[in-house]
Scaffold this motif. Structure first.
Motif, mmCIF file in Angstrom:
data_model
loop_
_atom_site.group_PDB
_atom_site.id
_atom_site.type_symbol
_atom_site.label_atom_id
_atom_site.label_comp_id
_atom_site.label_asym_id
_atom_site.label_seq_id
_atom_site.Cartn_x
_atom_site.Cartn_y
_atom_site.Cartn_z
ATOM 1 N N MET A 147 0.832 -1.208 0.000
ATOM 2 C CA MET A 147 0.000 0.000 0.000
ATOM 3 C C MET A 147 0.866 1.257 0.000
ATOM 4 N N GLY A 148 1.967 1.221 0.740
ATOM 5 C CA GLY A 148 2.887 2.357 0.754
ATOM 6 C C GLY A 148 3.506 2.595 -0.609
ATOM 7 N N LEU A 149 3.861 1.495 -1.300
ATOM 8 C CA LEU A 149 4.432 1.626 -2.638
ATOM 9 C C LEU A 149 3.423 2.239 -3.603
ATOM 10 N N ALA A 324 6.229 10.923 -2.214
ATOM 11 C CA ALA A 324 6.691 9.832 -3.076
ATOM 12 C C ALA A 324 7.808 9.036 -2.425
ATOM 13 N N LEU A 325 8.684 9.718 -1.688
ATOM 14 C CA LEU A 325 9.834 9.044 -1.076
ATOM 15 C C LEU A 325 9.481 8.307 0.209
ATOM 16 N N THR A 326 8.437 8.737 0.892
ATOM 17 C CA THR A 326 8.135 8.169 2.209
ATOM 18 C C THR A 326 7.067 7.079 2.179
ATOM 19 N N GLY A 327 6.469 6.808 1.012
ATOM 20 C CA GLY A 327 5.401 5.810 0.946
ATOM 21 C C GLY A 327 5.861 4.424 1.352
ATOM 22 N N VAL A 328 6.971 3.944 0.772
ATOM 23 C CA VAL A 328 7.455 2.598 1.085
ATOM 24 C C VAL A 328 7.934 2.488 2.530
ATOM 25 N N PRO A 329 8.759 3.449 3.035
ATOM 26 C CA PRO A 329 9.106 3.388 4.465
ATOM 27 C C PRO A 329 7.882 3.413 5.368
ATOM 28 N N ALA A 330 6.872 4.199 4.988
ATOM 29 C CA ALA A 330 5.639 4.231 5.788
ATOM 30 C C ALA A 330 4.982 2.859 5.809
ATOM 31 N N GLY A 331 4.997 2.162 4.676
ATOM 32 C CA GLY A 331 4.436 0.816 4.627
ATOM 33 C C GLY A 331 5.169 -0.146 5.541
ATOM 34 N N ARG A 332 6.497 -0.051 5.596
ATOM 35 C CA ARG A 332 7.276 -0.909 6.491
ATOM 36 C C ARG A 332 6.920 -0.628 7.956
ATOM 37 N N MET A 342 -0.598 3.388 13.745
ATOM 38 C CA MET A 342 0.026 4.319 12.808
ATOM 39 C C MET A 342 -0.984 5.283 12.183
ATOM 40 N N THR A 343 -2.260 4.881 12.121
ATOM 41 C CA THR A 343 -3.292 5.816 11.666
ATOM 42 C C THR A 343 -3.367 7.010 12.600
ATOM 43 N N VAL A 344 -3.386 6.734 13.893
ATOM 44 C CA VAL A 344 -3.442 7.811 14.885
ATOM 45 C C VAL A 344 -2.166 8.644 14.859
ATOM 46 N N LEU A 345 -1.006 7.982 14.798
ATOM 47 C CA LEU A 345 0.261 8.722 14.763
ATOM 48 C C LEU A 345 0.325 9.628 13.537
ATOM 49 N N GLY A 346 -0.124 9.121 12.386
ATOM 50 C CA GLY A 346 -0.124 9.938 11.184
ATOM 51 C C GLY A 346 -1.002 11.171 11.335
ATOM 52 N N LEU A 347 -2.177 11.019 11.955
ATOM 53 C CA LEU A 347 -3.068 12.164 12.152
ATOM 54 C C LEU A 347 -2.484 13.174 13.131
ATOM 55 N N VAL A 348 -1.890 12.701 14.212
ATOM 56 C CA VAL A 348 -1.269 13.608 15.187
ATOM 57 C C VAL A 348 -0.148 14.405 14.523
ATOM 58 N N PHE A 383 -0.384 8.147 7.254
ATOM 59 C CA PHE A 383 -1.813 7.966 7.515
ATOM 60 C C PHE A 383 -2.485 7.194 6.380
ATOM 61 N N GLN A 384 -2.234 7.612 5.146
ATOM 62 C CA GLN A 384 -2.905 6.997 4.006
ATOM 63 C C GLN A 384 -2.560 5.514 3.906
ATOM 64 N N THR A 385 -1.283 5.175 4.098
ATOM 65 C CA THR A 385 -0.863 3.777 4.041
ATOM 66 C C THR A 385 -1.536 2.967 5.137
ATOM 67 N N ALA A 386 -1.541 3.503 6.359
ATOM 68 C CA ALA A 386 -2.143 2.785 7.491
ATOM 69 C C ALA A 386 -3.648 2.644 7.318
ATOM 70 N N ASN A 387 -4.305 3.713 6.910
ATOM 71 C CA ASN A 387 -5.762 3.678 6.753
ATOM 72 C C ASN A 387 -6.175 2.727 5.631
ATOM 73 N N ASN A 388 -5.465 2.782 4.492
ATOM 74 C CA ASN A 388 -5.767 1.871 3.390
ATOM 75 C C ASN A 388 -5.561 0.419 3.801
ATOM 76 N N THR A 389 -4.468 0.155 4.533
ATOM 77 C CA THR A 389 -4.182 -1.205 4.994
ATOM 78 C C THR A 389 -5.265 -1.684 5.951
ATOM 79 N N LEU A 390 -5.687 -0.804 6.850
ATOM 80 C CA LEU A 390 -6.705 -1.157 7.835
ATOM 81 C C LEU A 390 -8.033 -1.484 7.158
ATOM 82 N N ILE A 391 -8.415 -0.673 6.186
ATOM 83 C CA ILE A 391 -9.694 -0.888 5.505
ATOM 84 C C ILE A 391 -9.657 -2.148 4.638
ATOM 85 N N MET A 392 -8.642 -2.260 3.793
ATOM 86 C CA MET A 392 -8.601 -3.370 2.845
ATOM 87 C C MET A 392 -8.262 -4.692 3.523
#
Length: 485
Positions: A147-149, A324-332, A342-348, A383-392
């Motif tokens: 999802m991060g990628l 663009a650079l942080t999507g994959v690290p965010a996924g890890r 991580m959803t909460v951390l991203g929002l904070v 946030f986007q990576t965590a939220n997408n992962t949580l939903i899907m």
């Protein structure tokens, strides 16, 4: 396909080479629609001259594409669930590539606008089914990274669009901004055909009918809302009000239709799932905030900080570049520490970044804008990576397409709403009717008020996230009690 084995779900399980190529295919299918969302903006002045048209007329080159995506993305996601996601994705890539060729060969503006609408249909299929196919492609333990990628690819396409468009127009001509998709689309098609997992055979149990009435009502409702938010170039008039009222009535009509058809486009019981509805609401709110950076940023940098056009362009590219650079690290990070946390951390972190944007630029100039913007966009990627992962991650295989469509729809509606609502907040906060001629101090005041509102929206998303997590813990506790008995 595609029940994961126990070895696949173990932390650190690695995908096979075929899975990597499949993920490359999905990445390219995500880049192309995102690229074409932004690349056409660079060509609008040239296209206006080429077709001897007004700005309002050539603006439909962008609007036709966005309206097609917004109105159709849920429907094509559901259609993928019914006929096969791989099969429909291949059709979507063919439609997108063929329409890109038609755009590049367009002899008239009307031809180009119609071709862009068809291209938007292909883009809707690609955007919805790319996310839905992740669970069929990578091990469950690496879903966050995938999802991060895809998030990085989306940001990369959006970032490259204006600069690539400018280079192609200057060196080849406006046709090249559309024709560049043809070879890329062919590569995407070949990769998807060769490496994506085959669709499950359809059985009498999963041969549900397609909800044509619900699809039409939803498409018209979304079209009315999108037009209400985009027509008038920021001026909300009687037509906008009528369209908005039509959209509100359409929501009620859609709910009535879906409660009565045998095979609904969107099962209303799904939306009563608090975790899903919370994730969609948070996605809409956060996308509204992110759009404010694209609406407010150029005016503030050009008028508030009085930067030249080149510097404005470089500063604006910092945010999408970081995303663009942080999507994959965010996924890890999501795979390591969990999507809910991580959803909460991203929002904070987003709230802190938006707060800094409201306060620091007036004191620190460019640095006071760039650093908080980079923090905000990196937090958005998390946030986007965590939220997408949580939903899907909690969706059954039979519903992945429609849920992925709803997720993409929430993001698109947030972007459309952000362009209208946050743009209006910025204009009201600046206290002037003509932002082009506004004084730097007025622009600075508008900037502060806009991002103060952005902080409020993020705090609302945090409240929703907190409520969703409390309900999730109660549900798990009740399950544990039932098991104990």
């Amino acid at each position: 396909m595609n029940a994961m084995t126990q070895a696949d779900t173990v932390e650190g399980a690695k995908p096979t080479p075929a899975a990597r190529w499949a993920l490359a295919s999905l990445s390219l299918s995500m880049v192309l629609p995102s690229l074409d969302t932004s690349i056409a903006h660079a060509g609008l002045p040239t296209l206006a001259r080429a077709f001897d048209a007004s700005f309002a007329q050539v603006q439909w080159i962008v609007l036709a594409y966005l309206l097609a995506i917004t109105t159709l993305i849920v429907s094509v996601g559901r259609l993928g669930d019914l006929v096969g996601r791989r099969r429909l994705l291949l059709v979507g890539i063919v439609i997108f590539t063929g329409a890109s060729l038609a755009c590049g060969l367009a002899p008239t503006l009307g031809w180009l606008i119609v071709a862009r609408a068809v291209q938007g249909l292909g883009a809707a299929i690609m955007m919805a089914l790319t996310v839905a196919l992740v669970a069929d492609t990578v091990p469950q333990a690496r879903t966050g990274r995938a999802m991060g990628l895809l998030g990085s690819m989306s940001a990369l396409g959006t970032t490259l669009g204006p600069s690539l468009g400018g280079v192609l127009i200057a060196s080849v001509g406006w046709q090249a901004i559309f024709l560049v998709n043809v070879p890329l689309g062919i590569i995407s098609l070949l990769l998807a055909w060769r490496y994506l997992p085959a669709d499950r055979p359809r059985t009498p149990r999963n041969k549900a009918a397609f909800d044509a009435v619900g699809t039409l009502v939803l498409a018209l409702t979304l079209a009315a809302y999108a037009l209400a938010m985009t027509l008038g170039q920021g001026h909300f008039g009687a037509l906008n009000g009528i369209l908005l009222l039509t959209a509100a009535c359409g929501v009620g009509l859609f709910a009535w239709v879906e409660s009565r058809v045998e095979a609904p486009l969107v099962c209303l019981a799904l939306l009563r799932n608090r975790s899903l509805s919370a994730g969609l609401a948070m996605s809409l709110l956060v996308s509204t905030v992110i759009m404010s950076t694209l609406v407010v940023g150029p005016f503030y940098l050009a008028r508030g900080l009085e930067l030249d056009a080149l510097t404005v362009g470089l500063v604006l590219s910092a945010g999408p570049g970081v995303a663009a650079l942080t999507g994959v690290p965010a996924g890890r990070i999501v795979d390591r520490f969990g999507a809910r946390r991580m959803t909460v951390l991203g929002l904070v972190s987003m709230a802190l970044g938006a707060s800094a944007l409201a306060m620091l630029p007036a004191r620190l100039g460019i640095a006071g804008y760039v650093v908080p913007m980079m923090s905000l966009t990196a937090s958005y990627a998390l946030f986007q990576t965590a939220n997408n992962t949580l939903i899907m991650g909690g969706v059954s295989a039979q519903q992945r397409g429609v849920i992925a469509g709803l997720l993409s729809l929430s993001r698109n509606l947030g972007l459309i709403t952000g362009a209208a609502f946050m743009g209006a907040v910025f204009a009201l906060g600046s206290g002037v009717s003509d932002l082009i001629r506004a004084q730097p101090q007025a622009i600075g005041t508008g900037m502060q008020i806009t991002f103060a509102v952005a902080v409020v929206l993020i705090m609302v998303a945090l409240v929703i996230a907190g409520g969703s997590q409390v309900l999730a813990r109660r549900f798990r506790g009740s399950e544990a009690g039932d098991t104990g008995r």
